[in-house]
Motif scaffolding. Structure first.
Motif, PDB file in Angstrom:
ATOM      1  N   ASP A   1       0.711  -1.389  -0.040  1.00 12.95           N
ATOM      2  CA  ASP A   1       0.260  -0.111  -0.036  1.00 12.95           C
ATOM      3  C   ASP A   1       0.806   1.169   0.026  1.00 12.95           C
ATOM      4  N   GLY A   2       2.270   1.192  -0.084  1.00 10.81           N
ATOM      5  CA  GLY A   2       3.075   2.449  -0.287  1.00 10.81           C
ATOM      6  C   GLY A   2       3.637   2.713   1.130  1.00 10.81           C
ATOM      7  N   LEU A   3       3.190   2.022   2.271  1.00 11.91           N
ATOM      8  CA  LEU A   3       3.489   2.413   3.565  1.00 11.91           C
ATOM      9  C   LEU A   3       4.096   1.518   4.272  1.00 11.91           C
ATOM     10  N   GLY A   4       5.245   1.697   5.081  1.00 11.18           N
ATOM     11  CA  GLY A   4       5.826   0.807   6.007  1.00 11.18           C
ATOM     12  C   GLY A   4       4.903   0.328   6.887  1.00 11.18           C
ATOM     13  N   ASP A   5       5.195  -1.405   7.164  1.00 13.88           N
ATOM     14  CA  ASP A   5       4.470  -1.720   8.225  1.00 13.88           C
ATOM     15  C   ASP A   5       5.077  -1.583   9.459  1.00 13.88           C
ATOM     16  N   VAL A   6       6.160  -1.217   9.578  1.00 12.55           N
ATOM     17  CA  VAL A   6       6.715  -0.871  10.857  1.00 12.55           C
ATOM     18  C   VAL A   6       7.351   0.501  11.168  1.00 12.55           C
ATOM     19  N   ALA A   7       6.828   1.191  12.223  1.00 11.23           N
ATOM     20  CA  ALA A   7       6.830   2.641  12.594  1.00 11.23           C
ATOM     21  C   ALA A   7       8.743   3.188  12.468  1.00 11.23           C
ATOM     22  N   TYR A   8       8.838   4.131  11.724  1.00 13.43           N
ATOM     23  CA  TYR A   8      10.214   4.810  11.752  1.00 13.43           C
ATOM     24  C   TYR A   8      10.467   5.588  13.088  1.00 13.43           C
ATOM     25  N   GLU A   9      11.380   5.210  13.738  1.00 18.82           N
ATOM     26  CA  GLU A   9      11.727   6.057  15.108  1.00 18.82           C
ATOM     27  C   GLU A   9      13.312   6.285  15.036  1.00 18.82           C
ATOM     28  N   PRO A  10      13.665   7.523  14.492  1.00 20.53           N
ATOM     29  CA  PRO A  10      14.830   8.018  14.138  1.00 20.53           C
ATOM     30  C   PRO A  10      15.649   8.322  15.300  1.00 20.53           C
ATOM     31  N   ASN A  11      15.364   8.595  16.503  1.00 21.54           N
ATOM     32  CA  ASN A  11      16.063   9.018  17.639  1.00 21.54           C
ATOM     33  C   ASN A  11      15.860   8.085  18.754  1.00 21.54           C
ATOM     34  N   ASP A  12      16.328   6.984  19.082  1.00 22.40           N
ATOM     35  CA  ASP A  12      16.125   6.272  20.366  1.00 22.40           C
ATOM     36  C   ASP A  12      17.120   6.854  21.304  1.00 22.40           C
ATOM     37  N   ASN A  13      17.478   5.793  22.476  1.00 17.54           N
ATOM     38  CA  ASN A  13      18.229   6.265  23.473  1.00 17.54           C
ATOM     39  C   ASN A  13      19.542   6.150  22.919  1.00 17.54           C
TER      40      ASN A  13
END
Length: 435
Positions: A362-374
């Motif tokens: 559907d053009g969308l990633g199935d997993v969230a993008y989290e660019p800034n973790d600990n």
């Protein structure tokens, strides 16, 4: 009875006063009618080719067109042209070497408060002070002028190419400014349009201060120290602009509210580095948002910069969706106490380093993008830890964070990352270089 020494001193003082008054007389602007103008219709005049020395004032409505080769040489003093009447047009003139006193606002063209509806069109200006200063008038047109500062003067001691103060209804279109201090500086001026200007080799390309309801459309900044410095303003419409090879910041937002940034392309922002050390706060940011709220930031393209986007100082409640972050060394920097969701209506942004998948196509990633973790937060606080970036210890920290999300700190989350960049034809000129 006067002594001879006293008489000599008196004569010297009188001579000094005479020289001072003569200097003032020489520096006073001459009326534009002192030039050999040739009639070209009702209230229309032509200035023949030749070099005309001095400063001149326009105190009545008129249209003046300079023939090729007509040059006004201001001899390093005052304003080359001072316009003090409404409905004045100056077209096709070359103005050189006006004054450099920034406190006195020395300019090639000084447009005074009474000079409403002035049009400054297709002129060439080269000198150390301000190029065009518009002071309190309204509905002026600055169109297609070529303005160059003096690169032999320190950047902070040059004038701005175009300076608007307390101006409304101005149209600043198709100008080129280079080697000045700021390209276009807008102070306490509302309802103005900046469109299609090219701004190169400057401190700031476009610089807003305390100005509202302005439009910035289709401009280009290149090799400035900040492309677009938007400060203490609201309701700015910033659409279709480009920033190329600027240093420190492509777009800087400082106390900006209720504004729209859309369809802008920022690429190759360079770090403000000196030797092996990094200047604090100048890490080559495509977009820097400081204490700015309630803005729409959509369909922009941020590429190949040291840092894609940095939010700080309470910059929350902004709509950030449909953008493309392509090939930046670091995509996001955000440290705060509240998680930010960067998607709207089920669509997020495109991230060139996203490693998720799209199983239902559907053009969308199935997993969230989290660019800034600990781990990212640790690296921001202690940059020396980067030496261990690929070590087993760092990988263990990331695994623990994923396995036990209870220890996850607030940050940016894009729940619906795009699998393809949404910026369409904007991307074609800014593809990541192929290896």
């Amino acid at each position: 009875m006067f002594r001879p020494q006293a008489i000599v001193s008196l004569h010297a003082s009188a001579l000094c006063l005479l020289l001072i008054f003569c200097g003032v007389a020489q520096a006073a602007p001459q009326p534009i009618t002192a030039l050999p103008l040739q009639a070209d219709g009702e209230n229309r005049w032509r200035l023949p080719a030749g070099e005309y020395r001095g400063s001149f004032s326009v105190d009545q409505p008129l249209q003046l067109r300079c023939e090729p080769g007509a040059v006004i040489q201001a001899q390093g003093e005052g304003n080359a042209l001072a316009i003090n009447a409404p409905d004045v047009t100056i077209e096709g003139c070359t103005l050189l070497d006006w004054g450099r006193d920034l406190t006195a606002m020395n300019s090639a063209v000084f447009i005074g408060p009474a000079a409403h509806r002035a049009s400054i069109k297709d002129n060439r200006l080269q000198g150390p002070g301000f190029g065009i200063w518009v002071d309190g008038s309204h509905d002026v047109n600055l169109l297609g002028n070529d303005i160059q500062g003096d690169p032999s003067v320190r950047s902070q001691d040059r004038g701005n190419g175009i300076h608007l103060y307390a101006v409304r209804g101005a149209r600043v279109i198709g100008n080129r400014v280079r080697d000045a201090r700021d390209g276009i500086y807008i102070d306490t001026s509302n309802g103005n349009l900046l469109e299609g200007n090219t701004l190169e080799d400057l401190r700031y390309g476009v610089h807003y201060m305390f100005s509202n309801d302005n439009r910035v459309l289709g401009n280009l900044t290149r090799r400035t120290r900040t492309g677009y410095a938007l400060m203490q303003s609201r309701k700015l419409t910033v659409i279709g602009n480009r920033s190329e090879q600027d240093q420190n910041y492509g777009i800087l937002m400082n106390y900006i509210t209720y504004s729209t940034l859309q369809d802008n392309v920022v690429s190759d922002v360079r770090s403000g580095a000196t030797g092996d050390s990094m200047i604090s706060g100048a890490e080559g940011k495509a977009l820097f948002i400081y204490n700015s709220l309630f803005n729409n930031i959509e369909h922009n393209h941020f590429a190949r910069s040291a840092l894609g986007i940095h939010l700080t100082a309470g910059s929350e409640d902004n709509r950030i969706a449909g953008n493309a972050f392509v090939g930046n060394q670091q995509q996001v920097k955000y440290v705060a106490s509240r998680t930010q969701e960067w998607s709207r209506d089920g669509r997020g942004n495109y991230w060139s380093d996203y490693l998720g998948w799209d199983r239902n196509d559907d053009g969308l990633g199935d997993v969230a993008y989290e660019p800034n973790d600990n781990v990212d937060r640790l690296l921001w606080l202690y940059p020396q830890v980067r030496l261990l970036m690929n070590s087993p210890g760092i990988e263990l920290l990331r695994w623990v964070q994923r396995a036990f999300p209870v220890i996850k700190s607030p940050g940016v989350q894009d729940s619906h990352p795009l699998m393809q960049p949404p910026t369409g034809d904007l991307l074609t000129a800014y593809q990541e270089p192929t290896p």
